[in-house]
Design an enzyme around this catalytic site. Sequence first.
Site, PDB file in Angstrom:
ATOM      1  N   HIS A 406       0.650  -1.400  -0.236  1.00  0.00           N
ATOM      2  CA  HIS A 406      -0.021   0.281   0.001  1.00  0.00           C
ATOM      3  C   HIS A 406       0.797   1.367  -0.121  1.00  0.00           C
ATOM      4  O   HIS A 406       1.155   1.895  -0.435  1.00  0.00           O
ATOM      5  CB  HIS A 406      -1.082   0.016   1.260  1.00  0.00           C
ATOM      6  N   ASP A 407       1.731   1.322   0.337  1.00  0.00           N
ATOM      7  CA  ASP A 407       2.535   2.821   1.086  1.00  0.00           C
ATOM      8  C   ASP A 407       3.957   1.957  -0.357  1.00  0.00           C
ATOM      9  O   ASP A 407       5.212   3.165   0.102  1.00  0.00           O
ATOM     10  CB  ASP A 407       3.193   2.615   2.179  1.00  0.00           C
ATOM     11  N   LYS A 410       6.021   4.843  -1.835  1.00  0.00           N
ATOM     12  CA  LYS A 410       6.856   6.610  -1.006  1.00  0.00           C
ATOM     13  C   LYS A 410       8.041   6.228  -1.538  1.00  0.00           C
ATOM     14  O   LYS A 410       9.188   7.207  -0.882  1.00  0.00           O
ATOM     15  CB  LYS A 410       7.077   5.874   0.387  1.00  0.00           C
ATOM     16  N   HIS A 435       2.197  10.319  -2.812  1.00  0.00           N
ATOM     17  CA  HIS A 435       2.803   8.469  -3.415  1.00  0.00           C
ATOM     18  C   HIS A 435       1.559   7.512  -3.505  1.00  0.00           C
ATOM     19  O   HIS A 435       1.717   5.845  -3.451  1.00  0.00           O
ATOM     20  CB  HIS A 435       3.954   7.952  -1.454  1.00  0.00           C
ATOM     21  N   HIS A 467      -6.141   6.513   0.589  1.00  0.00           N
ATOM     22  CA  HIS A 467      -6.694   7.380   1.094  1.00  0.00           C
ATOM     23  C   HIS A 467      -7.470   8.283   0.560  1.00  0.00           C
ATOM     24  O   HIS A 467      -7.860   9.174   0.551  1.00  0.00           O
ATOM     25  CB  HIS A 467      -4.927   8.312   0.820  1.00  0.00           C
ATOM     26  N   ASP A 495      -4.814   0.553   8.049  1.00  0.00           N
ATOM     27  CA  ASP A 495      -3.705   1.320   7.777  1.00  0.00           C
ATOM     28  C   ASP A 495      -3.685   2.110   8.881  1.00  0.00           C
ATOM     29  O   ASP A 495      -3.156   2.837   9.925  1.00  0.00           O
ATOM     30  CB  ASP A 495      -3.732   1.950   6.106  1.00  0.00           C
TER      31      ASP A 495
END
Length: 546
Positions: A406-407, A410, A435, A467, A495
Site C-alpha cells: 500500500h505504501d 513512498k 505516493h 487514501h 492502515d
Amino acid sequence: MTDDLLFEDDDDFLVDDTVPEPAAPAKAGGEPGAGGAPTPVLPAAENWVVLVVDDEPEVHAVTSMVLSDIRFKGRSITMLSAHSAAEAREIVAARQDIAVVLLDVVMETDDAGLRLVRDIRETMGNQAVRIILRTGQPGQAPERDVILAYDINDYKAKTELTSQKLFTTLVAALRSYEDILALEVSRLGLRKIIDASASLFRLRSMSLFASGVLTQLSAVLGTPVSGIVCAQRGRPGARGDDAQRIFILAGAGTFEGVDEATLEDFADASVVEAVNAAMTAREHRYGHDHMVLYIRTPNAREAVAYLRTGRTLTPLDQQLVEVFIGKVSVGFDNIHLYEQLKRAHQATVVALADLAEHKDTDTGEHVLRVERMTEAVARALRDAGHYTDQIDDLFLEQVGMASILHDVGKVSVPDAILQKPAKLDPDEWSVMQTHAANGGMILERAAKLVEGSSYLSMGAEIAAGHHERWDGGGYPARLAGEAIPLAARIVAVVDVFDALTSERPYKKPWPREQALDYLREQSGKQFDPNVVDAFLAVLAAGDAAG
C-alpha cells in the site's frame, strides 16, 4: 390358460399330480421408480435374483424346485414370483438386483408378456436384466417375429424346457448379466474418474489437491475408507535427513488434520512399512484391507497414497484406481509449478515492500500487521454477508499479501520529507500525497505483465485508493463510496488504526480506545461503515479469544 406339460424329460424332472402349493408372490420393497432408469447393482454375494412371471401357479412351484438346486459361481438362486404382468412391472420397477426374468407371454392378455418387455426396456430403461420368454403357445407369438421385434435374450417353448435346459439357459443368462454389470460398473467408474479429474484440476493448492485425490479415490471405489493419507518423500528445500523423510501432504478419516507431519512421527509401524515398501519398489501394493498407490509424475516427482479400504479390492477396483492415479499424476506437477510461480510472485511483492521499507524504516512491522488484519477483515465481511460478489476465495488469497504494497509509492518521496521528525508543511504534505498515485502507477505497469487478477493488480488498487475517503474528500482521485476499490477501503481502515496506535518519529501512539473512537466517528465519512463494523468485530473476537 392351462399348460398341460411344463417339463418333459424322463432323466431330469417330470411333473406329477402332487405339486406343492406355490409360495405367495414376493412383495416389492419401496416405490416403483419413475422418471429414470434404475441403476443395476452387483448381486449380493450369497445369491442371484430371478423373477418368474406366469399366471399358472404350477409353473412357479416347478420352477422353484428346479432353481433350488442351481448354483453359479458359488451363489444360489433367490426366486421372486409375479402372477401377472402388472405385478411383475411393480417388482422390476422397485428392485435393482433382478438378474433374470423368466416371462410368460400370454397372461391377463394375449400379449401381456411382450408389453412388459417393452416397459422394462423402454419405460424403465433397464437394459441389464436378462429376459427369457417362455410360452406354451408358440403360435401365439412366433419366435422369429418376437426375437426381431423385442429386446429379449432367449425364447423357449415350455415343452422343450427341461430342467437341464433350464439350467443351461439360466446359467448363460447369469453369465451375460454379470458381464453387463461389470461393463456398467467400469463405465460408471470411468465417468467418476473423468468428473473427479475435472474438479481436481481446478484446485491450486498442493494440500487441497492431495486431499481431493484421496476423497475422489474413495468415491471411485464407492466405499467408505476408514483411513486415508497421502505422503511425499522430502519437501521443497529439504536438506540432509529431511530430504529422505516422508511428509504428509493431506489426510482424511483417521488421518484427518495431520498435514505437514512426518509419516514416521504420526502413523503406526504397519503404515510406515507399507508406504516405504511401495516407495522403494516404486509400485502399487494391495493388502486385504488397504492399498498403497505409488504416484510418479511426468517430471519424476514421487508421491504415495495409502488408503484403508476395509476390504480386499477386486481386479476391477484396482484397474479403476490405477487409471485414476495415472490421470491425476500430472496434476501434482501442475500444482508444484503453480506454487513455484506463486512463491516467485510473492517474492516479487515482498521485494517491492522491502524497497519501500528501506525508504521508511518505521513501516516494516506496520505492513506485516496490516497484512494479517486486512485478510481477517475481508473474511469477516464475507461472513457477515457483505460484498460476497467480490470477496471470493481468490480475493481472500490475494488481499493480505497485496496490502503490504500500500505504501510502495513512498520510494518516490524524498528522504527529507519521508523521514522528517516534525509535522510536514503544506508543500511537503503535497509531495507526500503523491505516493498514492505513484504507487498505483508503479504497480499497475508491473501488473500488466501478468494476466488476470494478481497481487500486483490488487496492490495497484490498494496503493492508489487507500487514501480515498468514503465521502469523496480523499486523494488522489477523490473517489467516493463503492467507486473506491473494496481492497483499498479495507486497507484504509486497517492502515489508519495501526498508524494511530503506533509510535512514529513525529508522534506518540494514540491509546487504543481513542483510535477506536476515531474509527467509529469517521464511519460513513472517511471509511466504509461495513468495513469499520467488520474491523471492530475482528478486534472483539481477538479480545474474546484472549
